[in-house]
Design a protein around this motif. Structure first.
Motif, PDB file in Angstrom:
ATOM      1  N   GLY A  96       0.805  -1.218   0.000  1.00 31.18           N
ATOM      2  CA  GLY A  96       0.000   0.000   0.000  1.00 31.18           C
ATOM      3  C   GLY A  96       0.839   1.270   0.000  1.00 31.18           C
ATOM      4  O   GLY A  96       0.308   2.377  -0.104  1.00 31.18           O
TER       5      GLY A  96
ATOM      6  N   SER B 188       3.709  -0.319  -6.642  1.00 32.08           N
ATOM      7  CA  SER B 188       3.189  -0.652  -7.988  1.00 32.08           C
ATOM      8  C   SER B 188       2.902   0.614  -8.782  1.00 32.08           C
ATOM      9  O   SER B 188       3.188   0.673  -9.981  1.00 32.08           O
ATOM     10  CB  SER B 188       1.905  -1.472  -7.899  1.00 32.08           C
ATOM     11  N   SER B 189       2.328   1.638  -8.121  1.00 34.39           N
ATOM     12  CA  SER B 189       2.014   2.884  -8.833  1.00 34.39           C
ATOM     13  C   SER B 189       3.279   3.519  -9.385  1.00 34.39           C
ATOM     14  O   SER B 189       3.311   3.982 -10.537  1.00 34.39           O
ATOM     15  CB  SER B 189       1.330   3.882  -7.890  1.00 34.39           C
TER      16      SER B 189
ATOM     17  N   ARG C  25      -7.958   0.919  -1.939  1.00 30.87           N
ATOM     18  CA  ARG C  25      -7.563   0.048  -3.050  1.00 30.87           C
ATOM     19  C   ARG C  25      -8.375  -1.240  -3.056  1.00 30.87           C
ATOM     20  O   ARG C  25      -8.797  -1.714  -4.096  1.00 30.87           O
ATOM     21  CB  ARG C  25      -6.071  -0.305  -2.940  1.00 30.87           C
TER      22      ARG C  25
ATOM     23  N   ASP D  51       4.426  10.785  -0.505  1.00 33.54           N
ATOM     24  CA  ASP D  51       3.283  11.622  -0.120  1.00 33.54           C
ATOM     25  C   ASP D  51       2.544  11.981  -1.407  1.00 33.54           C
ATOM     26  O   ASP D  51       1.479  11.454  -1.698  1.00 33.54           O
ATOM     27  CB  ASP D  51       3.822  12.856   0.627  1.00 33.54           C
TER      28      ASP D  51
HETATM   29  P1  ADP Z   1       1.866  -1.206  -3.298  1.00 34.65           P
HETATM   30  O1  ADP Z   1       2.234  -1.681  -4.670  1.00 34.65           O
HETATM   31  O2  ADP Z   1       3.018  -0.694  -2.522  1.00 34.65           O
HETATM   32  O3  ADP Z   1       1.078  -2.231  -2.536  1.00 34.65           O
HETATM   33  P2  ADP Z   1       0.015   0.607  -4.695  1.00 34.65           P
HETATM   34  O4  ADP Z   1       0.858   1.259  -5.728  1.00 34.65           O
HETATM   35  O5  ADP Z   1      -0.922  -0.466  -5.122  1.00 34.65           O
HETATM   36  O6  ADP Z   1       0.913   0.070  -3.466  1.00 34.65           O
HETATM   37  O7  ADP Z   1      -0.772   1.786  -3.947  1.00 34.65           O
HETATM   38  C1  ADP Z   1      -1.770   1.505  -2.989  1.00 34.65           C
HETATM   39  C2  ADP Z   1      -2.965   2.420  -3.232  1.00 34.65           C
HETATM   40  O8  ADP Z   1      -2.588   3.755  -2.918  1.00 34.65           O
HETATM   41  C3  ADP Z   1      -3.439   2.424  -4.675  1.00 34.65           C
HETATM   42  O9  ADP Z   1      -4.836   2.540  -4.695  1.00 34.65           O
HETATM   43  C4  ADP Z   1      -2.765   3.675  -5.269  1.00 34.65           C
HETATM   44  O10 ADP Z   1      -3.539   4.231  -6.318  1.00 34.65           O
HETATM   45  C5  ADP Z   1      -2.725   4.608  -4.067  1.00 34.65           C
HETATM   46  N1  ADP Z   1      -1.552   5.507  -4.043  1.00 34.65           N
HETATM   47  C6  ADP Z   1      -0.253   5.224  -4.339  1.00 34.65           C
HETATM   48  N2  ADP Z   1       0.535   6.292  -4.156  1.00 34.65           N
HETATM   49  C7  ADP Z   1      -0.277   7.297  -3.729  1.00 34.65           C
HETATM   50  C8  ADP Z   1      -0.053   8.679  -3.355  1.00 34.65           C
HETATM   51  N3  ADP Z   1       1.150   9.236  -3.384  1.00 34.65           N
HETATM   52  N4  ADP Z   1      -1.131   9.400  -2.966  1.00 34.65           N
HETATM   53  C9  ADP Z   1      -2.371   8.846  -2.913  1.00 34.65           C
HETATM   54  N5  ADP Z   1      -2.656   7.561  -3.251  1.00 34.65           N
HETATM   55  C10 ADP Z   1      -1.612   6.784  -3.644  1.00 34.65           C
END
Ligand code: ADP
Ligand code: 5GP
Length: 203
Positions: free
Chosen positions: A14, A18-19, A135, A167
């Motif tokens: 979270g 991935s993003s 998510r 952030d």
């Molecule tokens: P991970 O791969 O580390 O588990 P994700 O990339 O899936 O995390 O991100 C988790 C959730 O948070 C997703 O719904 C994503 O769209 C959202 N997210 C990621 N970075 C941010 C950010 N800087 N601000 C707000 N939401 C974010």
């Protein structure tokens, strides 16, 4: 084995790995290490693209047969990077990105000393909780377990070469891109270009 083209990206589930990785892949031609896992498929994930989704039995057989460069139990499931994935993808020459947890990051660094390790941290625990619930559209024990483990993952930050506090997503990507650009200018990626320049220097 001396692989110089590995970048490891870790951080609590979270935190935004991935993003950020997606943005990196939209900008550059890279290889992504597809891990094996015993966890259930989530949302739009696809077998063979996001993960190789396998049974616990299959995973345990792979451990016995030494098929993993690293593996770990993360939250309630097994996750691992196969030797095959590393060999096939890092031999292609492009940078290989591994999205793995801290246990895996440590093992990769032990095996590939020149790997660069990047930690993605959420800006706060409450924001992490919000992102996970948002998510996954649920708030269950699985999410609570991940929140509990998040702090212990962040406490070992010293093993990482770089830390990005995610952030604002665009600003975090700029930071990742800067680290990435420096990595791309490492000698092994530029040496052929330099050799070409100097080839006929004395003729
Ligand atoms: P991970 O791969 O580390 O588990 P994700 O990339 O899936 O995390 O991100 C988790 C959730 O948070 C997703 O719904 C994503 O769209 C959202 N997210 C990621 N970075 C941010 C950010 N800087 N601000 C707000 N939401 C974010
Ligand atoms: P998720 O279930 O949210 O996709 O991933 C959970 C955690 O497992 C994340 O921290 C992710 O980085 C980690 N992970 C994914 N693949 C691997 C792997 O092959 N090895 C290890 N050690 N961790 C992994």
């Amino acid at each position: 084995m001396n692989k110089k083209n590995i970048i490891v990206i870790s951080g609590p589930s979270g935190s935004g790995k991935s993003s950020l990785i997606e943005k990196l892949f939209n900008k550059y031609k890279l290889n992504f290490s597809i891990s094996h896992t015993t966890r259930a498929i989530r949302g739009k994930e696809e077998n063979g693209i996001d993960y190789h989704f396998v049974s616990k039995n299959t995973f345990e057989t792979m451990i016995e047969q030494n098929e993993f460069a690293e593996w770990a139990k993360v939250y309630l499931n097994y996750y691992g990077t196969s030797w095959e994935e590393i060999k096939n993808k890092s031999d292609k020459g492009d940078i290989l990105i591994l999205d793995i947890d801290i246990q895996g990051a440590k093992k990769i660094k032990e095996k590939f000393n020149e790997a660069v390790l990047i930690l993605i941290s959420p800006p706060s625990l409450s924001e992490l909780e919000k992102r996970l619930i948002n998510r996954e559209k649920r708030n269950d024990n699985d999410i609570k377990t991940r929140l509990k483990i998040a702090l212990s993952e962040l406490e070992e930050f010293q093993i990482y070469d770089y830390i990005i506090i995610n952030d604002d997503l665009d600003k975090s990507f700029e930071k990742l891109d800067t680290i990435f650009s420096a990595f791309k200018n490492r000698t092994q990626f530029i040496s052929n270009e330099l050799l070409e320049i100097t080839k006929n220097w004395n003729n």
